[in-house]
Design a protein around this motif. Structure first.
Motif, mmCIF file in Angstrom:
data_model
loop_
_atom_site.group_PDB
_atom_site.id
_atom_site.type_symbol
_atom_site.label_atom_id
_atom_site.label_comp_id
_atom_site.label_asym_id
_atom_site.label_seq_id
_atom_site.Cartn_x
_atom_site.Cartn_y
_atom_site.Cartn_z
ATOM 1 N N TYR A 58 37.066 -48.292 -32.982
ATOM 2 C CA TYR A 58 38.104 -49.216 -32.508
ATOM 3 C C TYR A 58 37.495 -50.573 -32.163
ATOM 4 O O TYR A 58 38.076 -51.617 -32.452
ATOM 5 N N ALA A 59 36.320 -50.561 -31.542
ATOM 6 C CA ALA A 59 35.659 -51.821 -31.174
ATOM 7 C C ALA A 59 35.287 -52.616 -32.430
ATOM 8 O O ALA A 59 35.526 -53.830 -32.500
ATOM 9 N N VAL A 60 34.704 -51.953 -33.419
ATOM 10 C CA VAL A 60 34.334 -52.638 -34.662
ATOM 11 C C VAL A 60 35.587 -53.164 -35.360
ATOM 12 O O VAL A 60 35.600 -54.305 -35.854
ATOM 13 N N GLY A 61 36.641 -52.375 -35.379
ATOM 14 C CA GLY A 61 37.899 -52.832 -35.983
ATOM 15 C C GLY A 61 38.463 -54.039 -35.269
ATOM 16 O O GLY A 61 38.991 -54.964 -35.907
ATOM 17 N N GLY A 62 38.350 -54.066 -33.947
ATOM 18 C CA GLY A 62 38.825 -55.220 -33.186
ATOM 19 C C GLY A 62 38.019 -56.470 -33.491
ATOM 20 O O GLY A 62 38.567 -57.566 -33.625
ATOM 21 N N ILE A 63 36.699 -56.303 -33.596
ATOM 22 C CA ILE A 63 35.838 -57.456 -33.912
ATOM 23 C C ILE A 63 36.159 -57.988 -35.304
ATOM 24 O O ILE A 63 36.268 -59.199 -35.511
ATOM 25 N N VAL A 64 36.339 -57.080 -36.265
ATOM 26 C CA VAL A 64 36.677 -57.500 -37.630
ATOM 27 C C VAL A 64 38.024 -58.214 -37.640
ATOM 28 O O VAL A 64 38.179 -59.259 -38.289
ATOM 29 N N ALA A 65 38.990 -57.675 -36.938
ATOM 30 C CA ALA A 65 40.307 -58.314 -36.884
ATOM 31 C C ALA A 65 40.208 -59.689 -36.231
ATOM 32 O O ALA A 65 40.844 -60.652 -36.693
ATOM 33 N N ARG A 67 37.588 -61.691 -36.164
ATOM 34 C CA ARG A 67 36.927 -62.604 -37.109
ATOM 35 C C ARG A 67 37.869 -62.991 -38.243
ATOM 36 O O ARG A 67 37.841 -64.119 -38.724
ATOM 37 N N LEU A 68 38.689 -62.046 -38.674
ATOM 38 C CA LEU A 68 39.635 -62.340 -39.743
ATOM 39 C C LEU A 68 40.660 -63.379 -39.288
ATOM 40 O O LEU A 68 41.022 -64.270 -40.057
ATOM 41 N N ILE A 69 41.082 -63.280 -38.053
ATOM 42 C CA ILE A 69 42.048 -64.257 -37.535
ATOM 43 C C ILE A 69 41.392 -65.625 -37.373
ATOM 44 O O ILE A 69 41.970 -66.649 -37.717
ATOM 45 N N ARG A 70 40.158 -65.638 -36.875
ATOM 46 C CA ARG A 70 39.472 -66.913 -36.629
ATOM 47 C C ARG A 70 39.016 -67.586 -37.917
ATOM 48 O O ARG A 70 39.091 -68.790 -38.054
ATOM 49 N N HIS A 71 38.478 -66.804 -38.874
ATOM 50 C CA HIS A 71 37.929 -67.340 -40.125
ATOM 51 C C HIS A 71 38.395 -66.480 -41.291
ATOM 52 O O HIS A 71 37.624 -65.670 -41.812
ATOM 53 N N PRO A 72 39.615 -66.651 -41.738
ATOM 54 C CA PRO A 72 40.128 -65.768 -42.795
ATOM 55 C C PRO A 72 39.437 -65.978 -44.148
ATOM 56 O O PRO A 72 39.359 -65.052 -44.947
ATOM 57 N N GLY A 73 38.917 -67.160 -44.420
ATOM 58 C CA GLY A 73 38.306 -67.429 -45.721
ATOM 59 C C GLY A 73 37.076 -66.581 -45.981
ATOM 60 O O GLY A 73 36.887 -66.062 -47.080
ATOM 61 N N GLY A 74 36.209 -66.445 -44.996
ATOM 62 C CA GLY A 74 34.985 -65.668 -45.172
ATOM 63 C C GLY A 74 35.265 -64.203 -45.421
ATOM 64 O O GLY A 74 34.625 -63.564 -46.267
ATOM 65 N N MET A 75 36.207 -63.642 -44.711
ATOM 66 C CA MET A 75 36.542 -62.232 -44.899
ATOM 67 C C MET A 75 37.219 -62.005 -46.248
ATOM 68 O O MET A 75 36.984 -60.993 -46.893
ATOM 69 N N MET A 76 38.019 -62.974 -46.668
ATOM 70 C CA MET A 76 38.671 -62.841 -47.967
ATOM 71 C C MET A 76 37.633 -62.897 -49.085
ATOM 72 O O MET A 76 37.720 -62.143 -50.056
ATOM 73 N N ALA A 77 36.652 -63.779 -48.953
ATOM 74 C CA ALA A 77 35.587 -63.860 -49.963
ATOM 75 C C ALA A 77 34.785 -62.562 -49.985
ATOM 76 O O ALA A 77 34.447 -62.054 -51.062
ATOM 77 N N ALA A 78 34.489 -62.011 -48.816
ATOM 78 C CA ALA A 78 33.759 -60.747 -48.756
ATOM 79 C C ALA A 78 34.586 -59.627 -49.387
ATOM 80 O O ALA A 78 34.045 -58.764 -50.094
ATOM 81 N N GLY A 79 35.876 -59.628 -49.163
ATOM 82 C CA GLY A 79 36.748 -58.630 -49.774
ATOM 83 C C GLY A 79 36.770 -58.750 -51.286
ATOM 84 O O GLY A 79 36.743 -57.745 -52.000
ATOM 85 N N ARG A 80 36.825 -59.982 -51.788
ATOM 86 C CA ARG A 80 36.804 -60.187 -53.241
ATOM 87 C C ARG A 80 35.481 -59.710 -53.836
ATOM 88 O O ARG A 80 35.454 -59.075 -54.902
#
Length: 100
Positions: A58-65, A67-80
């Protein structure tokens, strides 16, 4: 010459059919109770380990969420990149199957 049997099966009455169905339902309930108890005992170790991992996940999921809210571009690039890597893996697997 045609012979008829002296004991002909009569159809069950409605009350007899109802009693038979109720007996079947009761047996199914008993079977479900027995199977659910077996399932709970069989999965107890997994449940114990899951409960010990639940809070960190849950903690890791919260941190990821966050970061996704703060910097969506980086997470989207990592997902791609992850998706491209998975697709490349599947292509190599298909190529290996064809080559052998």
């Amino acid at each position: 010459m045609k012979m008829t049997s002296p004991t002909v099966d009569k159809p069950l009455t409605r009350a007899e059919r109802k009693a038979a169905l109720l007996a079947d339902l009761e047996q199914q309930r008993v079977d479900m109770l027995v199977n659910s108890d077996y399932l709970l005992r069989a999965t107890a170790p997994l449940d114990k380990h899951w409960n010990s991992l639940k809070l960190p996940l849950y903690a890791v999921g919260g941190i990821v969420a966050f970061r996704l809210i703060r910097h969506p571009g980086g997470m989207m690039a990592a997902g791609r990149k992850a998706l491209a890597g998975y697709m490349l893996f599947r292509k190599f697997k298909l190529l290996a199957k064809v080559a052998s």
